[in-house]
Design a protein around this motif. Structure first.
Motif, PDB file in Angstrom:
ATOM      1  N   THR A  68     -22.675  -5.322  -6.831  1.00 45.37           N
ATOM      2  CA  THR A  68     -21.962  -4.566  -7.875  1.00 45.37           C
ATOM      3  C   THR A  68     -21.230  -5.548  -8.774  1.00 45.37           C
ATOM      4  N   GLY A  69     -20.762  -5.042  -9.910  1.00 47.20           N
ATOM      5  CA  GLY A  69     -20.007  -5.881 -10.833  1.00 47.20           C
ATOM      6  C   GLY A  69     -18.521  -5.903 -10.544  1.00 47.20           C
ATOM      7  N   SER A  70     -18.032  -5.046  -9.650  1.00 42.12           N
ATOM      8  CA  SER A  70     -16.604  -5.000  -9.324  1.00 42.12           C
ATOM      9  C   SER A  70     -16.272  -6.017  -8.232  1.00 42.12           C
ATOM     10  N   THR A  71     -15.000  -6.366  -8.124  1.00 37.73           N
ATOM     11  CA  THR A  71     -14.501  -7.272  -7.084  1.00 37.73           C
ATOM     12  C   THR A  71     -13.269  -6.660  -6.432  1.00 37.73           C
ATOM     13  N   PHE A  72     -12.827  -7.277  -5.329  1.00 42.80           N
ATOM     14  CA  PHE A  72     -11.601  -6.811  -4.681  1.00 42.80           C
ATOM     15  C   PHE A  72     -10.826  -8.003  -4.123  1.00 42.80           C
ATOM     16  N   SER A  73      -9.539  -7.794  -3.946  1.00 43.43           N
ATOM     17  CA  SER A  73      -8.661  -8.771  -3.298  1.00 43.43           C
ATOM     18  C   SER A  73      -7.953  -8.083  -2.144  1.00 43.43           C
ATOM     19  N   ALA A  74      -7.503  -8.869  -1.172  1.00 38.53           N
ATOM     20  CA  ALA A  74      -6.819  -8.326   0.006  1.00 38.53           C
ATOM     21  C   ALA A  74      -5.621  -9.212   0.320  1.00 38.53           C
ATOM     22  N   SER A  75      -4.435  -8.612   0.398  1.00 39.10           N
ATOM     23  CA  SER A  75      -3.221  -9.362   0.709  1.00 39.10           C
ATOM     24  C   SER A  75      -2.220  -8.420   1.361  1.00 39.10           C
ATOM     25  N   PHE A  76      -1.209  -9.003   2.025  1.00 39.17           N
ATOM     26  CA  PHE A  76      -0.173  -8.220   2.685  1.00 39.17           C
ATOM     27  C   PHE A  76       1.088  -8.194   1.834  1.00 39.17           C
ATOM     28  N   LEU A  77       1.667  -7.004   1.738  1.00 39.03           N
ATOM     29  CA  LEU A  77       2.925  -6.880   1.024  1.00 39.03           C
ATOM     30  C   LEU A  77       4.022  -7.594   1.786  1.00 39.03           C
ATOM     31  N   THR A  78       4.924  -8.229   1.094  1.00 40.94           N
ATOM     32  CA  THR A  78       6.031  -8.965   1.713  1.00 40.94           C
ATOM     33  C   THR A  78       7.340  -8.221   1.479  1.00 40.94           C
ATOM     34  N   PRO A  79       8.264  -8.303   2.428  1.00 44.49           N
ATOM     35  CA  PRO A  79       8.112  -8.926   3.755  1.00 44.49           C
ATOM     36  C   PRO A  79       7.224  -8.075   4.661  1.00 44.49           C
ATOM     37  N   THR A  80       6.511  -8.736   5.561  1.00 47.05           N
ATOM     38  CA  THR A  80       5.564  -8.009   6.406  1.00 47.05           C
ATOM     39  C   THR A  80       6.249  -7.256   7.534  1.00 47.05           C
ATOM     40  N   GLY A  81       7.205  -7.904   8.232  1.00 42.76           N
ATOM     41  CA  GLY A  81       7.861  -7.261   9.354  1.00 42.76           C
ATOM     42  C   GLY A  81       6.881  -6.955  10.470  1.00 42.76           C
ATOM     43  N   MET A  82       7.227  -5.987  11.301  1.00 43.86           N
ATOM     44  CA  MET A  82       6.358  -5.577  12.416  1.00 43.86           C
ATOM     45  C   MET A  82       5.409  -4.458  12.011  1.00 43.86           C
ATOM     46  N   HIS A  83       5.519  -3.981  10.771  1.00 42.74           N
ATOM     47  CA  HIS A  83       4.644  -2.919  10.281  1.00 42.74           C
ATOM     48  C   HIS A  83       4.094  -3.340   8.918  1.00 42.74           C
ATOM     49  N   PRO A  84       3.185  -4.316   8.904  1.00 40.06           N
ATOM     50  CA  PRO A  84       2.679  -4.829   7.622  1.00 40.06           C
ATOM     51  C   PRO A  84       1.766  -3.826   6.924  1.00 40.06           C
ATOM     52  N   THR A  85       1.665  -3.987   5.621  1.00 42.75           N
ATOM     53  CA  THR A  85       0.796  -3.138   4.806  1.00 42.75           C
ATOM     54  C   THR A  85      -0.223  -4.003   4.091  1.00 42.75           C
ATOM     55  N   LEU A  86      -1.508  -3.709   4.313  1.00 42.38           N
ATOM     56  CA  LEU A  86      -2.587  -4.428   3.657  1.00 42.38           C
ATOM     57  C   LEU A  86      -2.877  -3.749   2.325  1.00 42.38           C
ATOM     58  N   GLU A  87      -2.751  -4.515   1.248  1.00 37.63           N
ATOM     59  CA  GLU A  87      -3.003  -3.979  -0.091  1.00 37.63           C
ATOM     60  C   GLU A  87      -4.342  -4.489  -0.610  1.00 37.63           C
ATOM     61  N   LEU A  88      -5.194  -3.564  -0.998  1.00 42.25           N
ATOM     62  CA  LEU A  88      -6.491  -3.887  -1.573  1.00 42.25           C
ATOM     63  C   LEU A  88      -6.420  -3.693  -3.080  1.00 42.25           C
ATOM     64  N   GLY A  89      -6.772  -4.735  -3.818  1.00 43.96           N
ATOM     65  CA  GLY A  89      -6.817  -4.650  -5.271  1.00 43.96           C
ATOM     66  C   GLY A  89      -8.258  -4.539  -5.737  1.00 43.96           C
ATOM     67  N   ILE A  90      -8.614  -3.420  -6.377  1.00 45.01           N
ATOM     68  CA  ILE A  90      -9.980  -3.157  -6.827  1.00 45.01           C
ATOM     69  C   ILE A  90     -10.020  -3.315  -8.345  1.00 45.01           C
ATOM     70  N   SER A  91     -11.027  -4.045  -8.840  1.00 45.65           N
ATOM     71  CA  SER A  91     -11.080  -4.334 -10.276  1.00 45.65           C
ATOM     72  C   SER A  91     -11.480  -3.130 -11.106  1.00 45.65           C
ATOM     73  N   SER A  92     -12.177  -2.151 -10.526  1.00 42.19           N
ATOM     74  CA  SER A  92     -12.615  -0.976 -11.276  1.00 42.19           C
ATOM     75  C   SER A  92     -12.930   0.139 -10.302  1.00 42.19           C
ATOM     76  N   SER A  93     -12.748   1.383 -10.762  1.00 42.70           N
ATOM     77  CA  SER A  93     -13.098   2.532  -9.930  1.00 42.70           C
ATOM     78  C   SER A  93     -14.448   3.131 -10.326  1.00 42.70           C
ATOM     79  N   ARG A  94     -15.172   2.444 -11.190  1.00 45.24           N
ATOM     80  CA  ARG A  94     -16.467   2.944 -11.642  1.00 45.24           C
ATOM     81  C   ARG A  94     -17.501   2.808 -10.533  1.00 45.24           C
TER      82      ARG A  94
END
Length: 499
Positions: A256-282
């Motif tokens: 596909t022509g879209s891409t994604f990134s994956a990172s954890f929101l800071t501060p992570t603590g004991m309950h981290p949140t994984l954030e996915l960045g998507i370049s397009s919803s098409r």
């Protein structure tokens, strides 16, 4: 033994066949810009005895290793997995040979945390579709040094420099697949190297061995679900010049022509949140029904709480649609050091934002968040009281329904048993989003008990317990000394006897 080497090029990089030099035992050219896939198939009689015993006790065995370094793909080799060592295994019925598997894996891949399939593996939902093995195992693994050493000693002759060199090249591969099933009775090793300019020189040094070399480029397909390849094929030792070829096939995996990134929101603590960045919803195609998914492979130190993600309001606030699969069972309370299972995998459907009813997608970047939870890790001897935790990138893809007449098994580059493909129907096409960044591993720090400082806690705890014991004893002594009930009762009893 059968060997197939395929060089895949972009159309603008196509090679003039006149530049290929074909001899009785080799094929070569000076510069070739292409990706490379090597596939070697061994018969049972060509394998070491220890490996033969493990395979004989297996109904199917599929091993997938993916490099932690990001790499480019090229059609039709676009399928992806989270980095690390994946294993999908189904034992033979009424066979006790499964206890040989983990010792063999440690010998081939190094010091793995694998005790036995019964203790370390998790089960897969094989009752749904036939594309999945019965059990799964995963462990982070950065390099294939141990596999290379094993292959050089067990699969190559000490005088066969071509074999030794090709085994050593696995250290630079981006992915390596090892497949076995009882139908084929053969072991297949497939390795992939991303596109680069290389010097081509391939020799066939083993007698009675078929070596086929293909130099192919992507052509325009006639149907959306198909891929077309054109180029030249050469059977080294049989052909005197390359033979032109052009063929098409239905493909299960597409780019596909879209891409994604994956990172954890800071501060992570004991309950981290994984954030996915998507370049397009098409979506990749508007002609078929498609849905966007993320497949997570989580080591045992981190997990998803399925009860938390059953809340539809929470899912909507995170741009999530549904959780379709979580490994069972997942102990929500156990510390990491008390578990023997490797971890868990999760399939989450994402909810892309839309710009309206007329256009149910947007070209703008957007994010989705997946809440996770950490387990207590083993104590360490570091002075910081922090321990790094390495979490692999997920796989993000569009799952689209293919035509009823599509027959993917005829694809010579087909790739199945990836962990997530067995969670969909057999007529599903996967459009993969390539990840962004140089590495496919996220690292977070987790607070742990510092053994160098724990002695003060131990001494303090012992002191508090001792002081508490002394205080209780002192209180009892005070009560007894002020009001000695025992001595008063004896005195009254003596007076009654005198009367």
């Amino acid at each position: 033994m059968r060997q197939r080497i395929t060089f895949l090029q972009e159309p603008q990089d196509s090679l003039d066949p006149k530049l290929l030099e074909v001899t009785s035992d080799s094929i070569s050219t000076k510069e070739l810009k292409a990706a490379r896939e090597d596939r070697v198939t061994f018969g049972f009689d060509e394998l070491p005895q220890e490996l033969y015993r493990v395979l004989k006790a297996s109904h199917e065995l599929h091993i997938r290793w993916v490099s932690p370094n990001n790499y480019n793909t090229i059609a039709p080799l676009v399928s992806r997995l989270s980095p690390g060592l994946h294993l999908f295994y189904t034992p033979q019925r009424n066979n006790n040979g499964s206890n040989l598997l983990c010792p063999m894996l440690k010998k081939v891949f190094g010091d793995l945390d694998c005790q036995s399939p019964e203790k370390s593996f998790t089960t897969l939902p094989v009752e749904r579709f036939a594309l999945s093995a019965a059990t799964q195992y995963y462990q982070p693994l950065e390099s294939l040094h141990d596999l290379v050493e094993y292959g050089q000693h067990k699969l190559c002759q000490s005088s066969d420099q071509e074999c030794l060199s090709r085994i050593s090249s696995l250290l630079d591969a981006s992915s390596v697949d090892i497949d076995f099933d009882t139908i084929s009775h053969a072991l297949t090793i497939t390795a992939f190297w991303p596109p680069q300019t290389r010097h081509l020189s391939v020799k066939n040094t083993i007698k009675n061995t078929r070596l086929e070399v293909g130099i192919l480029s992507v052509e325009s397909p006639k149907e959306p679900e198909e891929l077309s390849l054109g180029g030249f094929l050469t059977v080294v030792g049989e052909d005197t010049k390359p033979s032109p070829t052009l063929f098409s096939f239905p493909a299960r995996h597409h780019p596909t022509g879209s891409t994604f990134s994956a990172s954890f929101l800071t501060p992570t603590g004991m309950h981290p949140t994984l954030e996915l960045g998507i370049s397009s919803s098409r979506p990749p195609t508007e002609e078929r029904s498609c849905s966007l998914h993320a497949h997570l492979t989580l080591p045992r130190a981190i997990f998803v709480d399925k009860y938390q993600l059953s809340d539809q309001l929470l899912l909507a606030s995170k741009n999530l649609s549904a959780v379709h699969y979580i490994t069972t069972p997942v102990d929500l309370e156990a510390p990491a050091y008390a578990m023997t299972l490797w971890g868990s995998s999760v399939l989450v459907e994402l909810a892309p934002p839309s710009s309206g009813a007329e256009q149910p997608w947007t070209e703008q970047p957007w994010t989705a968040a997946i809440p996770l939870h950490l387990r207590y890790l083993p104590p360490t001897s570091s002075t910081s009281g922090q321990s790094p935790l390495h979490i692999p990138y997920p796989v993000v893809f569009w799952a689209c329904v293919a035509d009823e007449g599509s027959k993917f098994p005829i694809n010579p580059f087909d790739r199945v048993n990836l962990g997530y493909d067995g969670l969909f129907g057999p007529k599903t096409m996967f459009y993969h989003l390539p990840p962004e960044g140089d590495t496919l591993i996220n690292t977070i720090t987790v607070p742990v008990l510092d053994l160098d400082k724990s002695k003060y806690v131990e001494l303090g705890t012992a002191g508090v317990v001792l002081l508490g014991f002394l205080w209780v004893g002192w209180c009892l002594w005070r009560v007894w000394s002020r009001n000695p009930y025992g001595s008063g009762a004896n005195k009254v009893a003596k007076e009654k006897k005198k009367q």
